[in-house]
Write an enzyme that holds these catalytic residues in place. Structure first.
Site, PDB file in Angstrom:
ATOM      1  N   GLU A 187     -49.278  78.804 -38.893  1.00 41.84           N
ATOM      2  CA  GLU A 187     -49.079  78.671 -40.345  1.00 41.84           C
ATOM      3  C   GLU A 187     -49.756  79.817 -41.086  1.00 41.84           C
ATOM      4  O   GLU A 187     -49.203  80.397 -42.024  1.00 41.84           O
ATOM      5  CB  GLU A 187     -49.664  77.348 -40.855  1.00 41.84           C
ATOM      6  CG  GLU A 187     -49.049  76.109 -40.236  1.00 41.84           C
ATOM      7  CD  GLU A 187     -49.772  75.648 -38.984  1.00 41.84           C
ATOM      8  OE1 GLU A 187     -50.136  76.496 -38.125  1.00 41.84           O
ATOM      9  OE2 GLU A 187     -49.981  74.434 -38.847  1.00 41.84           O
ATOM     10  N   ILE A 193     -51.579  82.899 -32.446  1.00 41.02           N
ATOM     11  CA  ILE A 193     -52.002  84.085 -31.687  1.00 41.02           C
ATOM     12  C   ILE A 193     -53.419  83.826 -31.196  1.00 41.02           C
ATOM     13  O   ILE A 193     -54.367  83.802 -31.993  1.00 41.02           O
ATOM     14  CB  ILE A 193     -51.955  85.351 -32.570  1.00 41.02           C
ATOM     15  CG1 ILE A 193     -50.550  85.545 -33.164  1.00 41.02           C
ATOM     16  CG2 ILE A 193     -52.371  86.582 -31.756  1.00 41.02           C
ATOM     17  CD1 ILE A 193     -50.468  86.641 -34.214  1.00 41.02           C
ATOM     18  N   GLU A 194     -53.536  83.598 -29.892  1.00 43.80           N
ATOM     19  CA  GLU A 194     -54.851  83.248 -29.336  1.00 43.80           C
ATOM     20  C   GLU A 194     -55.621  84.488 -28.912  1.00 43.80           C
ATOM     21  O   GLU A 194     -55.117  85.617 -28.940  1.00 43.80           O
ATOM     22  CB  GLU A 194     -54.652  82.267 -28.171  1.00 43.80           C
ATOM     23  CG  GLU A 194     -54.003  80.969 -28.654  1.00 43.80           C
ATOM     24  CD  GLU A 194     -53.933  79.871 -27.606  1.00 43.80           C
ATOM     25  OE1 GLU A 194     -54.084  80.161 -26.394  1.00 43.80           O
ATOM     26  OE2 GLU A 194     -53.714  78.717 -28.020  1.00 43.80           O
ATOM     27  N   CYS A 215     -55.577  75.631 -42.243  1.00 44.27           N
ATOM     28  CA  CYS A 215     -54.235  76.031 -42.712  1.00 44.27           C
ATOM     29  C   CYS A 215     -53.847  75.284 -43.976  1.00 44.27           C
ATOM     30  O   CYS A 215     -53.223  75.852 -44.873  1.00 44.27           O
ATOM     31  CB  CYS A 215     -53.211  75.816 -41.607  1.00 44.27           C
ATOM     32  SG  CYS A 215     -53.401  76.983 -40.237  1.00 44.27           S
ATOM     33  N   TYR A 246     -62.153  82.600 -28.066  1.00 42.53           N
ATOM     34  CA  TYR A 246     -61.269  81.556 -28.607  1.00 42.53           C
ATOM     35  C   TYR A 246     -61.288  81.433 -30.136  1.00 42.53           C
ATOM     36  O   TYR A 246     -60.280  81.164 -30.764  1.00 42.53           O
ATOM     37  CB  TYR A 246     -61.599  80.188 -28.001  1.00 42.53           C
ATOM     38  CG  TYR A 246     -61.374  80.055 -26.510  1.00 42.53           C
ATOM     39  CD1 TYR A 246     -60.705  81.035 -25.784  1.00 42.53           C
ATOM     40  CD2 TYR A 246     -61.838  78.929 -25.821  1.00 42.53           C
ATOM     41  CE1 TYR A 246     -60.512  80.913 -24.414  1.00 42.53           C
ATOM     42  CE2 TYR A 246     -61.641  78.791 -24.447  1.00 42.53           C
ATOM     43  CZ  TYR A 246     -60.982  79.784 -23.751  1.00 42.53           C
ATOM     44  OH  TYR A 246     -60.787  79.651 -22.406  1.00 42.53           O
ATOM     45  N   CYS A 260     -53.575  72.169 -39.264  1.00 44.21           N
ATOM     46  CA  CYS A 260     -55.029  71.966 -39.213  1.00 44.21           C
ATOM     47  C   CYS A 260     -55.615  72.105 -40.628  1.00 44.21           C
ATOM     48  O   CYS A 260     -54.948  72.571 -41.566  1.00 44.21           O
ATOM     49  CB  CYS A 260     -55.676  72.953 -38.250  1.00 44.21           C
ATOM     50  SG  CYS A 260     -55.975  74.592 -38.956  1.00 44.21           S
TER      51      CYS A 260
HETATM   52  N1  THU Z   1     -52.520  75.659 -33.784  1.00 49.22           N
HETATM   53  C1  THU Z   1     -51.661  76.133 -34.736  1.00 49.22           C
HETATM   54  O1  THU Z   1     -51.014  77.172 -34.561  1.00 49.22           O
HETATM   55  N2  THU Z   1     -51.541  75.449 -35.894  1.00 49.22           N
HETATM   56  C2  THU Z   1     -52.238  74.318 -36.202  1.00 49.22           C
HETATM   57  O2  THU Z   1     -52.170  73.838 -37.319  1.00 49.22           O
HETATM   58  C3  THU Z   1     -53.075  73.685 -35.182  1.00 49.22           C
HETATM   59  C4  THU Z   1     -53.304  74.458 -33.950  1.00 49.22           C
HETATM   60  C5  THU Z   1     -52.673  76.419 -32.534  1.00 49.22           C
HETATM   61  C6  THU Z   1     -53.999  77.078 -32.368  1.00 49.22           C
HETATM   62  C7  THU Z   1     -54.105  77.204 -30.870  1.00 49.22           C
HETATM   63  O3  THU Z   1     -53.492  78.413 -30.468  1.00 49.22           O
HETATM   64  C8  THU Z   1     -53.282  76.051 -30.336  1.00 49.22           C
HETATM   65  O4  THU Z   1     -52.525  75.563 -31.424  1.00 49.22           O
HETATM   66  C9  THU Z   1     -54.114  74.931 -29.764  1.00 49.22           C
HETATM   67  O5  THU Z   1     -55.072  74.519 -30.660  1.00 49.22           O
END
Ligand code: THU
Length: 140
Positions: free
Chosen positions: A58, A46-47, A97, A51, A94
């Site tokens: 996750e 969810i962006e 997470c 940012y 990431c």
């Molecule tokens: N993103 C994730 O949802 N999970 C991750 O472990 C890495 C990145 C999302 C965050 C952002 O909305 C998009 O991927 C680009 O970074």
């Protein structure tokens, strides 16, 4: 986990991508978290126009499940790719997470599946993705 349960989780992660709100990166991520209760909690990224307020798929799945009483987890499947496309690469979780998983999961037992398609995925333990980690037992 038997093969049928793995496949179900993987399909749920691919489907969860449909709920991603990611107008800025145009990269949609889906996660499906298997709770010990048997429930599968799904999450998507969810962006935000600011940012830094973005939340990964996750963590969405974990926070949904934890906030509804779940505390024990077996596995998570993660699928990520550009809008309208199947995942071109495995979407590894990431660092933030991984640390959230660490809070609630046994690192040697908890499984992380990174998914390209129903039949193309990799499997890791959290220990492999986050070795020598810091967790709740280090504080008490
Ligand atoms: N993103 C994730 O949802 N999970 C991750 O472990 C890495 C990145 C999302 C965050 C952002 O909305 C998009 O991927 C680009 O970074």
């Amino acid at each position: 986990m038997n093969k049928k349960d793995v496949k179900k989780l993987i399909i749920a992660s691919l489907e969860a991508r449909n709920y991603s709100y990611s107008p800025y990166s145009e990269y949609s991520v889906g996660a499906a978290l298997l709770c010990k209760s048997g429930r599968i909690a799904i999450g998507a990224n969810i962006e935000n126009a600011s940012y830094g307020a973005t939340v990964c798929a996750e963590r969405t799945a974990f926070f949904k499940a934890v906030s509804e009483g779940e505390r024990e987890f077996e596995a998570i499947a993660i699928a990520g790719g550009m809008h309208g496309e199947d995942p071109a690469e495995y979407a590894y979780p990431c660092g933030i997470c991984r640390q959230v998983m660490r809070e609630f999961c046994n690192t040697k037992k908890f499984k992380v599946f990174v998914v390209k398609s129903e039949d193309d995925y990799e499997e890791y333990t959290l220990e492999e993705l986050l070795p020598k980690s810091f967790g709740p037992e280090n504080i008490v």
